[in-house]
Motif scaffolding. Structure first.
Motif, PDB file in Angstrom:
ATOM      1  N   CYS A 171       4.257  -8.171   7.614  1.00 15.53           N
ATOM      2  CA  CYS A 171       5.485  -8.355   6.822  1.00 15.53           C
ATOM      3  C   CYS A 171       6.703  -7.955   7.650  1.00 15.53           C
ATOM      4  O   CYS A 171       7.716  -8.672   7.689  1.00 15.53           O
ATOM      5  CB  CYS A 171       5.436  -7.502   5.548  1.00 15.53           C
ATOM      6  N   ARG A 172       6.591  -6.803   8.297  1.00 14.93           N
ATOM      7  CA  ARG A 172       7.685  -6.310   9.143  1.00 14.93           C
ATOM      8  C   ARG A 172       8.017  -7.359  10.207  1.00 14.93           C
ATOM      9  O   ARG A 172       9.190  -7.685  10.442  1.00 14.93           O
ATOM     10  CB  ARG A 172       7.220  -4.992   9.770  1.00 14.93           C
ATOM     11  N   ALA A 173       6.993  -7.898  10.847  1.00 14.06           N
ATOM     12  CA  ALA A 173       7.192  -8.868  11.930  1.00 14.06           C
ATOM     13  C   ALA A 173       7.905 -10.122  11.413  1.00 14.06           C
ATOM     14  O   ALA A 173       8.830 -10.633  12.055  1.00 14.06           O
ATOM     15  CB  ALA A 173       5.847  -9.236  12.560  1.00 14.06           C
ATOM     16  N   LEU A 174       7.511 -10.602  10.236  1.00 13.96           N
ATOM     17  CA  LEU A 174       8.120 -11.822   9.681  1.00 13.96           C
ATOM     18  C   LEU A 174       9.576 -11.587   9.294  1.00 13.96           C
ATOM     19  O   LEU A 174      10.427 -12.454   9.502  1.00 13.96           O
ATOM     20  CB  LEU A 174       7.319 -12.312   8.467  1.00 13.96           C
ATOM     21  N   LEU A 175       9.871 -10.416   8.738  1.00 14.89           N
ATOM     22  CA  LEU A 175      11.254 -10.110   8.388  1.00 14.89           C
ATOM     23  C   LEU A 175      12.098  -9.936   9.649  1.00 14.89           C
ATOM     24  O   LEU A 175      13.234 -10.415   9.719  1.00 14.89           O
ATOM     25  CB  LEU A 175      11.314  -8.849   7.515  1.00 14.89           C
ATOM     26  N   ASP A 176      11.533  -9.280  10.673  1.00 15.88           N
ATOM     27  CA  ASP A 176      12.256  -9.090  11.938  1.00 15.88           C
ATOM     28  C   ASP A 176      12.572 -10.438  12.597  1.00 15.88           C
ATOM     29  O   ASP A 176      13.595 -10.609  13.238  1.00 15.88           O
ATOM     30  CB  ASP A 176      11.445  -8.216  12.893  1.00 15.88           C
ATOM     31  N   MET A 177      11.664 -11.372  12.415  1.00 14.39           N
ATOM     32  CA  MET A 177      11.875 -12.725  12.953  1.00 14.39           C
ATOM     33  C   MET A 177      13.066 -13.419  12.294  1.00 14.39           C
ATOM     34  O   MET A 177      13.648 -14.330  12.874  1.00 14.39           O
ATOM     35  CB  MET A 177      10.634 -13.569  12.618  1.00 14.39           C
ATOM     36  N   GLY A 178      13.343 -13.030  11.023  1.00 15.33           N
ATOM     37  CA  GLY A 178      14.465 -13.652  10.326  1.00 15.33           C
ATOM     38  C   GLY A 178      14.137 -14.202   8.952  1.00 15.33           C
ATOM     39  O   GLY A 178      15.008 -14.795   8.292  1.00 15.33           O
ATOM     40  N   CYS A 179      12.895 -14.034   8.498  1.00 13.16           N
ATOM     41  CA  CYS A 179      12.565 -14.524   7.145  1.00 13.16           C
ATOM     42  C   CYS A 179      13.437 -13.814   6.105  1.00 13.16           C
ATOM     43  O   CYS A 179      13.665 -12.606   6.186  1.00 13.16           O
ATOM     44  CB  CYS A 179      11.095 -14.256   6.826  1.00 13.16           C
ATOM     45  N   ASP A 180      13.931 -14.566   5.133  1.00 11.65           N
ATOM     46  CA  ASP A 180      14.789 -14.002   4.092  1.00 11.65           C
ATOM     47  C   ASP A 180      13.974 -13.395   2.953  1.00 11.65           C
ATOM     48  O   ASP A 180      14.409 -12.463   2.296  1.00 11.65           O
ATOM     49  CB  ASP A 180      15.706 -15.097   3.528  1.00 11.65           C
ATOM     50  N   GLU A 181      12.807 -13.972   2.706  1.00 18.44           N
ATOM     51  CA  GLU A 181      11.932 -13.402   1.682  1.00 18.44           C
ATOM     52  C   GLU A 181      10.490 -13.660   2.078  1.00 18.44           C
ATOM     53  O   GLU A 181      10.202 -14.564   2.873  1.00 18.44           O
ATOM     54  CB  GLU A 181      12.223 -13.987   0.287  1.00 18.44           C
ATOM     55  N   LEU A 182       9.598 -12.855   1.506  1.00 16.32           N
ATOM     56  CA  LEU A 182       8.173 -13.010   1.779  1.00 16.32           C
ATOM     57  C   LEU A 182       7.446 -13.268   0.465  1.00 16.32           C
ATOM     58  O   LEU A 182       7.874 -12.798  -0.591  1.00 16.32           O
ATOM     59  CB  LEU A 182       7.606 -11.742   2.427  1.00 16.32           C
ATOM     60  N   SER A 183       6.358 -14.007   0.553  1.00 14.96           N
ATOM     61  CA  SER A 183       5.490 -14.210  -0.604  1.00 14.96           C
ATOM     62  C   SER A 183       4.119 -13.654  -0.253  1.00 14.96           C
ATOM     63  O   SER A 183       3.444 -14.153   0.657  1.00 14.96           O
ATOM     64  CB  SER A 183       5.401 -15.700  -0.936  1.00 14.96           C
ATOM     65  N   LEU A 184       3.724 -12.596  -0.961  1.00 11.03           N
ATOM     66  CA  LEU A 184       2.457 -11.911  -0.678  1.00 11.03           C
ATOM     67  C   LEU A 184       1.329 -12.647  -1.398  1.00 11.03           C
ATOM     68  O   LEU A 184       1.251 -12.602  -2.627  1.00 11.03           O
ATOM     69  CB  LEU A 184       2.527 -10.461  -1.150  1.00 11.03           C
ATOM     70  N   GLY A 185       0.482 -13.306  -0.641  1.00  7.79           N
ATOM     71  CA  GLY A 185      -0.541 -14.152  -1.246  1.00  7.79           C
ATOM     72  C   GLY A 185      -1.914 -13.522  -1.303  1.00  7.79           C
ATOM     73  O   GLY A 185      -2.382 -12.935  -0.326  1.00  7.79           O
ATOM     74  N   ASP A 186      -2.552 -13.655  -2.466  1.00 11.96           N
ATOM     75  CA  ASP A 186      -3.963 -13.243  -2.590  1.00 11.96           C
ATOM     76  C   ASP A 186      -4.796 -14.512  -2.609  1.00 11.96           C
ATOM     77  O   ASP A 186      -5.282 -14.952  -3.654  1.00 11.96           O
ATOM     78  CB  ASP A 186      -4.177 -12.424  -3.866  1.00 11.96           C
ATOM     79  N   THR A 187      -4.978 -15.089  -1.440  1.00 13.02           N
ATOM     80  CA  THR A 187      -5.520 -16.439  -1.293  1.00 13.02           C
ATOM     81  C   THR A 187      -6.901 -16.601  -1.914  1.00 13.02           C
ATOM     82  O   THR A 187      -7.208 -17.651  -2.473  1.00 13.02           O
ATOM     83  CB  THR A 187      -5.554 -16.807   0.202  1.00 13.02           C
ATOM     84  N   ILE A 188      -7.735 -15.562  -1.813  1.00 12.04           N
ATOM     85  CA  ILE A 188      -9.089 -15.697  -2.363  1.00 12.04           C
ATOM     86  C   ILE A 188      -9.234 -14.950  -3.695  1.00 12.04           C
ATOM     87  O   ILE A 188     -10.333 -14.864  -4.237  1.00 12.04           O
ATOM     88  CB  ILE A 188     -10.173 -15.256  -1.348  1.00 12.04           C
ATOM     89  N   GLY A 189      -8.134 -14.450  -4.214  1.00 11.88           N
ATOM     90  CA  GLY A 189      -8.127 -13.949  -5.593  1.00 11.88           C
ATOM     91  C   GLY A 189      -8.836 -12.632  -5.834  1.00 11.88           C
ATOM     92  O   GLY A 189      -9.150 -12.313  -6.985  1.00 11.88           O
ATOM     93  N   VAL A 190      -9.069 -11.856  -4.789  1.00 18.05           N
ATOM     94  CA  VAL A 190      -9.878 -10.635  -4.955  1.00 18.05           C
ATOM     95  C   VAL A 190      -9.088  -9.405  -5.382  1.00 18.05           C
ATOM     96  O   VAL A 190      -9.672  -8.382  -5.742  1.00 18.05           O
ATOM     97  CB  VAL A 190     -10.639 -10.282  -3.650  1.00 18.05           C
ATOM     98  N   ALA A 191      -7.760  -9.469  -5.316  1.00 15.35           N
ATOM     99  CA  ALA A 191      -6.960  -8.264  -5.581  1.00 15.35           C
ATOM    100  C   ALA A 191      -7.108  -7.773  -7.004  1.00 15.35           C
ATOM    101  O   ALA A 191      -7.319  -8.554  -7.931  1.00 15.35           O
ATOM    102  CB  ALA A 191      -5.483  -8.549  -5.299  1.00 15.35           C
ATOM    103  N   THR A 192      -6.986  -6.471  -7.171  1.00 13.39           N
ATOM    104  CA  THR A 192      -6.869  -5.875  -8.501  1.00 13.39           C
ATOM    105  C   THR A 192      -5.566  -5.068  -8.545  1.00 13.39           C
ATOM    106  O   THR A 192      -4.907  -4.859  -7.525  1.00 13.39           O
ATOM    107  CB  THR A 192      -8.095  -4.993  -8.826  1.00 13.39           C
ATOM    108  N   ALA A 193      -5.224  -4.629  -9.763  1.00 18.82           N
ATOM    109  CA  ALA A 193      -3.875  -4.101 -10.000  1.00 18.82           C
ATOM    110  C   ALA A 193      -3.527  -2.892  -9.134  1.00 18.82           C
ATOM    111  O   ALA A 193      -2.391  -2.775  -8.647  1.00 18.82           O
ATOM    112  CB  ALA A 193      -3.723  -3.767 -11.487  1.00 18.82           C
ATOM    113  N   GLY A 194      -4.470  -1.984  -8.921  1.00 20.79           N
ATOM    114  CA  GLY A 194      -4.183  -0.799  -8.118  1.00 20.79           C
ATOM    115  C   GLY A 194      -3.903  -1.161  -6.664  1.00 20.79           C
ATOM    116  O   GLY A 194      -3.049  -0.555  -6.002  1.00 20.79           O
ATOM    117  N   HIS A 195      -4.615  -2.155  -6.166  1.00 20.54           N
ATOM    118  CA  HIS A 195      -4.430  -2.649  -4.798  1.00 20.54           C
ATOM    119  C   HIS A 195      -3.015  -3.237  -4.650  1.00 20.54           C
ATOM    120  O   HIS A 195      -2.341  -3.012  -3.644  1.00 20.54           O
ATOM    121  CB  HIS A 195      -5.506  -3.693  -4.516  1.00 20.54           C
TER     122      HIS A 195
END
Lengths: 310, 310
Positions: A171-195
């Motif tokens: 995330c740091r690297a993408l913002l340093d590059m110049g990205c204005d916003e990031l979208s945090l993706g859970d591509t395989i759907g495994v995340a739970t709320a605490g994570h």
């Protein structure tokens, strides 16, 4: 039409911006290729339903994503759409095609997973990220807004859980590059709320403000809306979702399972959080698109509020 | 098998008791009537998968719920099941049938909605509640544990939103009658997270402790798991769910849409909350039952972890 009872909850944002991905992320994962005029009408209808950010298409090489090979034909038809229309650009070539058509918001698609970089690009994670530098630099030079998608933020199919510090670093690297916003993706759907909360907290601790972050959850294990609620409690105000849950076949094992915009809007309306969306018009739009695709929407809210007999 | 990464969250309970309703609430809402021996095997398998509270059947008049007309034949086959086996009793007659077979936990089924009492029983809410008094009194006299189901706690199909103070009043009445625990049901699935927290807070303010409360959410609008997460944050430790999401057809408009136990267990495991459930065995059990019913499970986790090719 049935609507949820509005019971606001203290500490949640008063407004959420929905980043609608159905026309791009949704349709690129559908088997059928939708005609250009249907896509154009879809995007017009989504804007009419009140969505303000509608990802329109991808300027990827047609060989890779034949479903979106008509980007050059589609984009000019959207000139009168009253919404922001970001487009995905995989590289500088795609970016130039988008800029030539007047795109003012673009998105690049990176991954937080070392194994993904290795398996898909035969590169290290750092090398994979470096590939985006010239694209982001050129986009900033052209004065356009850049969103950085970050897939596999919680787990990937090869290494399993992806370490939080690694995601923070990318995330740091993408913002340093110049990205204005990031979208945090859970591509395989495994995340739970605490994570979800742990990652957002770690990003803040690394100096990345919540305002720069959107969340993008998949419903593979049914967690997308609970995870979104956890993100709202952390202060996130940008949420990705797909009208009618496009992009996830309800009975395929490999379902990507995008969070359905209607299910999200139902929750946000109940919480008294403004989105600007007219749920009834959105449901009608998703039903209309489901007819084109020849299968019912996987969105539970679409089915519950369906205008048709079932 | 894929498992969620465990990231505990401060302030949540360390253990949750799942009240498994698939064999009763699930099967009573399925079109097909399942043979007694299949039901018995189902309940044995659920217990083997680690579920500790399994609602087994209903001693309702067979004319009303033909799917569960075999309660007298089924219950004796469960003598060796290592789990609590509550049974639904609609009235004193049903209670006596259950007591005669040695049931030690029973449940009555009330509603929080004035319109429901009117439409279904042609009674006022108070009159409808009074109907349960002799049943609960007799159950307490017999020394059995009594759960009070309270349907329509958030909305009903006639009056729309059900006022929170009315739900509090009905909860108070059921506890005063002698109910040991209550299950707050969102029968038509309209609740959102803020509404859940508001009701739980109002109940506490009325002197009703969270320990006496379970939650029972339906996924009609996709909200069940987010609502459950909100309830956990309030301290609720009893959650109703249905193995494989039994009882809700994924493509029927009238889907009751019970929360699937597997989707719940996925979230709880990710949050590091102990349930005692072996997710792999539970998924295998739900697939086995889906074969008997001749349709795929609506649980997203069951589909994602399926042992079969799709």
């Amino acid at each position: 039409m049935t609507l949820p009872m509005v019971v606001p909850q203290e500490g949640l944002p008063s407004r959420v911006r929905i980043h609608e991905v159905g026309a791009r992320d949704g349709l690129q994962n559908e088997k059928a290729t939708v005609p250009t005029e249907v896509k154009a009408e879809f995007i017009h209808r989504l804007a009419d339903a009140g969505l303000t950010t509608i990802e329109a298409t991808s300027f990827v090489h047609p060989k890779w994503v034949p479903q979106l090979a008509d980007a050059e034909q589609l984009f000019p038809r959207l000139a009168d759409v009253k919404a922001d229309l970001p487009v995905l650009v995989p590289n500088e070539r795609g970016l130039e095609r988008a800029l030539a058509l007047g795109a003012t918001r673009v998105a690049v698609f990176a991954s937080a997973s070392e194994s993904f970089a290795k398996a898909n690009l035969n590169r290290t994670l750092d090398e994979a990220l470096a590939m985006f530098e010239p694209t982001v630099a050129r986009a900033k030079e052209a004065g356009v807004h850049v969103r950085g998608y970050l897939s596999m933020c919680f787990g990937d199919p090869w290494e399993g859980p992806v370490p939080v510090p690694q995601v923070v670093q990318v995330c740091r690297a993408l913002l340093d590059m110049g990205c204005d916003e990031l979208s945090l993706g859970d591509t395989i759907g495994v995340a739970t709320a605490g994570h979800v909360r742990a990652l957002l907290t770690a990003l803040n601790e690394a100096g990345i403000p919540t305002q720069a972050l959107g969340v993008h959850f998949h419903d593979t294990y049914g967690q997308a809306l609970a995870n979104t609620y956890a993100a709202l409690q952390h202060g996130v105000t940008t949420v990705d979702s797909s009208a009618g849950g496009l992009g996830g076949c309800p009975f395929a094992k490999s379902a990507t399972g995008n969070l359905a915009t209607e299910d999200l809007v139902w929750m946000l309306q109940g919480l008294g959080i403004d989105t600007g969306v007219d749920l009834d018009r959105l449901v009608a739009t998703s039903e209309w698109m489901a007819d084109h695709l020849g299968r019912p929407s996987p969105s539970r809210t679409v089915r519950a509020l369906s205008h048709k007999e079932q």
